[in-house]
Write a protein that holds these residues in place. Structure first.
Motif, PDB file in Angstrom:
ATOM      1  N   VAL A 128     -47.045 -32.072  -5.816  1.00  0.00           N
ATOM      2  CA  VAL A 128     -48.027 -31.439  -4.918  1.00  0.00           C
ATOM      3  C   VAL A 128     -47.323 -30.523  -3.918  1.00  0.00           C
ATOM      4  CG1 VAL A 128     -49.714 -31.902  -3.087  1.00  0.00           C
ATOM      5  CG2 VAL A 128     -49.751 -33.242  -5.198  1.00  0.00           C
ATOM      6  N   TRP A 129     -46.231 -30.994  -3.323  1.00  0.00           N
ATOM      7  CA  TRP A 129     -45.495 -30.192  -2.346  1.00  0.00           C
ATOM      8  C   TRP A 129     -44.927 -28.938  -3.013  1.00  0.00           C
ATOM      9  CZ3 TRP A 129     -47.785 -33.874  -0.296  1.00  0.00           C
ATOM     10  CH2 TRP A 129     -47.519 -34.435   0.953  1.00  0.00           C
ATOM     11  N   GLY A 130     -44.511 -29.032  -4.279  1.00  0.00           N
ATOM     12  CA  GLY A 130     -43.985 -27.877  -4.990  1.00  0.00           C
ATOM     13  C   GLY A 130     -45.049 -26.845  -5.296  1.00  0.00           C
ATOM     14  N   VAL A 131     -46.258 -27.282  -5.574  1.00  0.00           N
ATOM     15  CA  VAL A 131     -47.351 -26.353  -5.882  1.00  0.00           C
ATOM     16  C   VAL A 131     -47.882 -25.700  -4.622  1.00  0.00           C
ATOM     17  CG1 VAL A 131     -49.736 -26.253  -6.738  1.00  0.00           C
ATOM     18  CG2 VAL A 131     -48.006 -27.517  -8.019  1.00  0.00           C
ATOM     19  N   ILE A 132     -47.940 -26.412  -3.505  1.00  0.00           N
ATOM     20  CA  ILE A 132     -48.623 -25.931  -2.289  1.00  0.00           C
ATOM     21  C   ILE A 132     -48.090 -24.590  -1.766  1.00  0.00           C
ATOM     22  CG2 ILE A 132     -49.053 -26.431   0.148  1.00  0.00           C
ATOM     23  CD1 ILE A 132     -49.692 -29.241  -0.630  1.00  0.00           C
ATOM     24  N   PRO A 133     -47.022 -24.195  -1.513  1.00  0.00           N
ATOM     25  CA  PRO A 133     -45.643 -24.667  -1.449  1.00  0.00           C
ATOM     26  C   PRO A 133     -45.249 -25.051  -0.028  1.00  0.00           C
ATOM     27  CG  PRO A 133     -45.621 -22.297  -1.374  1.00  0.00           C
ATOM     28  CD  PRO A 133     -47.061 -22.733  -1.410  1.00  0.00           C
ATOM     29  N   LEU A 134     -44.916 -26.280   0.148  1.00  0.00           N
ATOM     30  CA  LEU A 134     -44.366 -26.745   1.429  1.00  0.00           C
ATOM     31  C   LEU A 134     -42.860 -26.595   1.365  1.00  0.00           C
ATOM     32  CD1 LEU A 134     -46.277 -30.012   2.322  1.00  0.00           C
ATOM     33  CD2 LEU A 134     -46.124 -27.965   3.690  1.00  0.00           C
ATOM     34  N   LYS A 135     -42.252 -26.338   2.521  1.00  0.00           N
ATOM     35  CA  LYS A 135     -40.792 -26.295   2.534  1.00  0.00           C
ATOM     36  C   LYS A 135     -40.268 -26.750   3.881  1.00  0.00           C
ATOM     37  CE  LYS A 135     -40.880 -21.278   3.111  1.00  0.00           C
ATOM     38  NZ  LYS A 135     -40.332 -20.025   2.658  1.00  0.00           N
ATOM     39  N   GLY A 136     -39.006 -27.145   3.870  1.00  0.00           N
ATOM     40  CA  GLY A 136     -38.321 -27.492   5.099  1.00  0.00           C
ATOM     41  C   GLY A 136     -38.629 -28.886   5.618  1.00  0.00           C
ATOM     42  N   PHE A 137     -38.371 -29.016   6.905  1.00  0.00           N
ATOM     43  CA  PHE A 137     -38.501 -30.309   7.575  1.00  0.00           C
ATOM     44  C   PHE A 137     -39.930 -30.840   7.528  1.00  0.00           C
ATOM     45  CE2 PHE A 137     -39.284 -32.847  11.404  1.00  0.00           C
ATOM     46  CZ  PHE A 137     -38.377 -33.877  11.174  1.00  0.00           C
ATOM     47  N   ILE A 138     -40.910 -29.952   7.579  1.00  0.00           N
ATOM     48  CA  ILE A 138     -42.314 -30.397   7.552  1.00  0.00           C
ATOM     49  C   ILE A 138     -42.616 -31.122   6.246  1.00  0.00           C
ATOM     50  CG2 ILE A 138     -44.711 -29.576   7.452  1.00  0.00           C
ATOM     51  CD1 ILE A 138     -43.959 -27.523   9.551  1.00  0.00           C
ATOM     52  N   GLY A 139     -42.121 -30.617   5.132  1.00  0.00           N
ATOM     53  CA  GLY A 139     -42.323 -31.273   3.841  1.00  0.00           C
ATOM     54  C   GLY A 139     -41.674 -32.638   3.793  1.00  0.00           C
ATOM     55  N   LEU A 140     -40.445 -32.732   4.315  1.00  0.00           N
ATOM     56  CA  LEU A 140     -39.744 -34.017   4.336  1.00  0.00           C
ATOM     57  C   LEU A 140     -40.451 -35.029   5.234  1.00  0.00           C
ATOM     58  CD1 LEU A 140     -36.063 -32.738   4.590  1.00  0.00           C
ATOM     59  CD2 LEU A 140     -37.218 -33.644   2.567  1.00  0.00           C
ATOM     60  N   ALA A 141     -40.820 -34.593   6.422  1.00  0.00           N
ATOM     61  CA  ALA A 141     -41.485 -35.482   7.376  1.00  0.00           C
ATOM     62  C   ALA A 141     -42.847 -35.938   6.855  1.00  0.00           C
ATOM     63  CB  ALA A 141     -41.637 -34.787   8.729  1.00  0.00           C
ATOM     64  N   PHE A 178     -37.708 -41.308  -2.424  1.00  0.00           N
ATOM     65  CA  PHE A 178     -37.337 -40.054  -1.775  1.00  0.00           C
ATOM     66  C   PHE A 178     -36.542 -39.181  -2.739  1.00  0.00           C
ATOM     67  CE2 PHE A 178     -34.550 -37.652   1.232  1.00  0.00           C
ATOM     68  CZ  PHE A 178     -35.552 -36.909   1.829  1.00  0.00           C
ATOM     69  N   SER A 179     -35.659 -39.791  -3.508  1.00  0.00           N
ATOM     70  CA  SER A 179     -34.873 -39.038  -4.495  1.00  0.00           C
ATOM     71  C   SER A 179     -35.775 -38.439  -5.567  1.00  0.00           C
ATOM     72  CB  SER A 179     -33.843 -39.951  -5.159  1.00  0.00           C
ATOM     73  OG  SER A 179     -32.968 -40.478  -4.225  1.00  0.00           O
ATOM     74  N   SER A 180     -36.702 -39.226  -6.084  1.00  0.00           N
ATOM     75  CA  SER A 180     -37.643 -38.726  -7.099  1.00  0.00           C
ATOM     76  C   SER A 180     -38.496 -37.604  -6.540  1.00  0.00           C
ATOM     77  CB  SER A 180     -38.553 -39.858  -7.587  1.00  0.00           C
ATOM     78  OG  SER A 180     -37.810 -40.905  -8.116  1.00  0.00           O
ATOM     79  N   PHE A 181     -38.924 -37.784  -5.309  1.00  0.00           N
ATOM     80  CA  PHE A 181     -39.709 -36.761  -4.623  1.00  0.00           C
ATOM     81  C   PHE A 181     -38.933 -35.455  -4.528  1.00  0.00           C
ATOM     82  CE2 PHE A 181     -40.000 -34.800  -0.364  1.00  0.00           C
ATOM     83  CZ  PHE A 181     -41.236 -34.183  -0.471  1.00  0.00           C
ATOM     84  N   LEU A 182     -37.677 -35.534  -4.090  1.00  0.00           N
ATOM     85  CA  LEU A 182     -36.866 -34.328  -3.926  1.00  0.00           C
ATOM     86  C   LEU A 182     -36.652 -33.601  -5.249  1.00  0.00           C
ATOM     87  CD1 LEU A 182     -34.135 -35.353  -1.334  1.00  0.00           C
ATOM     88  CD2 LEU A 182     -36.029 -33.757  -1.015  1.00  0.00           C
ATOM     89  N   TYR A 216     -40.990 -26.292  -7.097  1.00  0.00           N
ATOM     90  CA  TYR A 216     -40.986 -25.193  -6.122  1.00  0.00           C
ATOM     91  C   TYR A 216     -40.140 -24.036  -6.637  1.00  0.00           C
ATOM     92  CZ  TYR A 216     -40.604 -22.601  -1.780  1.00  0.00           C
ATOM     93  OH  TYR A 216     -40.663 -21.608  -0.832  1.00  0.00           O
ATOM     94  N   SER A 217     -38.966 -24.332  -7.162  1.00  0.00           N
ATOM     95  CA  SER A 217     -38.082 -23.288  -7.689  1.00  0.00           C
ATOM     96  C   SER A 217     -38.698 -22.566  -8.871  1.00  0.00           C
ATOM     97  CB  SER A 217     -36.734 -23.884  -8.099  1.00  0.00           C
ATOM     98  OG  SER A 217     -36.087 -24.460  -6.991  1.00  0.00           O
ATOM     99  N   ALA A 218     -39.366 -23.319  -9.738  1.00  0.00           N
ATOM    100  CA  ALA A 218     -39.984 -22.718 -10.929  1.00  0.00           C
ATOM    101  C   ALA A 218     -41.161 -21.821 -10.564  1.00  0.00           C
ATOM    102  CB  ALA A 218     -40.434 -23.812 -11.881  1.00  0.00           C
ATOM    103  N   LEU A 219     -41.937 -22.220  -9.577  1.00  0.00           N
ATOM    104  CA  LEU A 219     -43.154 -21.478  -9.256  1.00  0.00           C
ATOM    105  C   LEU A 219     -42.996 -20.402  -8.192  1.00  0.00           C
ATOM    106  CD1 LEU A 219     -45.786 -24.373  -9.185  1.00  0.00           C
ATOM    107  CD2 LEU A 219     -45.318 -22.769 -11.050  1.00  0.00           C
ATOM    108  N   HIS A 220     -42.070 -20.599  -7.252  1.00  0.00           N
ATOM    109  CA  HIS A 220     -42.062 -19.744  -6.086  1.00  0.00           C
ATOM    110  C   HIS A 220     -40.738 -19.003  -5.838  1.00  0.00           C
ATOM    111  CE1 HIS A 220     -45.886 -21.578  -5.115  1.00  0.00           C
ATOM    112  NE2 HIS A 220     -45.323 -22.771  -5.224  1.00  0.00           N
TER     113      HIS A 220
END
Length: 130
Positions: free
Chosen positions: A57-70, A110-114, A121-125
């Motif tokens: 979901v975070w990869g599609v949205i695209p969220l990035k940075g500290f906000i995505g982690l938090a 967290f590892s699976s999430f990352l 995110y890299s593939a789409l954006h």
């Protein structure tokens, strides 16, 4: 009701619980977990699935940075807390306190999430620099 019939009905209930799949136990509200490791396994695997789904979901949205982690940590911990406290109504002291339950499988999740987040995110954006 005699003592032997009470024991018999209790053993029938225990046998019925033993025959249930782990998924059906996890989806049963206020299930009595006889084996503490089974409950912790449910938390662990729920977290792994949640980590991958949130990463996608975070990869599609695209969220990035500290906000995505938090947000990941906040959502992950909140869902597990609501599951064990409101849905299962677990006595957290039986499992070593809330912190023990809340950190069960968190780092592997967290590892699976990352991995899921970065790949999607890299593939789409990502912009091709050619």
């Amino acid at each position: 009701m005699t003592i032997s019939s009470k024991k018999s009905s209790k053993s029938n209930i225990d046998d019925a619980h033993a025959n249930q799949s782990l998924l059906s136990k996890a989806l049963t509200p206020e299930f009595h977990w006889g084996d503490k490791d089974e409950f912790l396994d449910v938390i662990y695997w729920m977290r792994q699935i949640l980590g991958v789904l949130l990463g996608l979901v975070w990869g599609v949205i695209p969220l990035k940075g500290f906000i995505g982690l938090a947000l990941f940590i906040l959502v992950n911990v909140a869902i597990v807390y609501i599951y064990y406290n409101s849905f299962q109504k677990i006595d957290e002291e039986e499992y070593g306190g809330a912190s023990e339950i809340l950190k069960e499988g968190l780092m592997t999740s967290f590892s699976s999430f990352l991995v899921a987040w970065i790949i999607l995110y890299s593939a789409l954006h990502s912009e091709s620099g050619s």
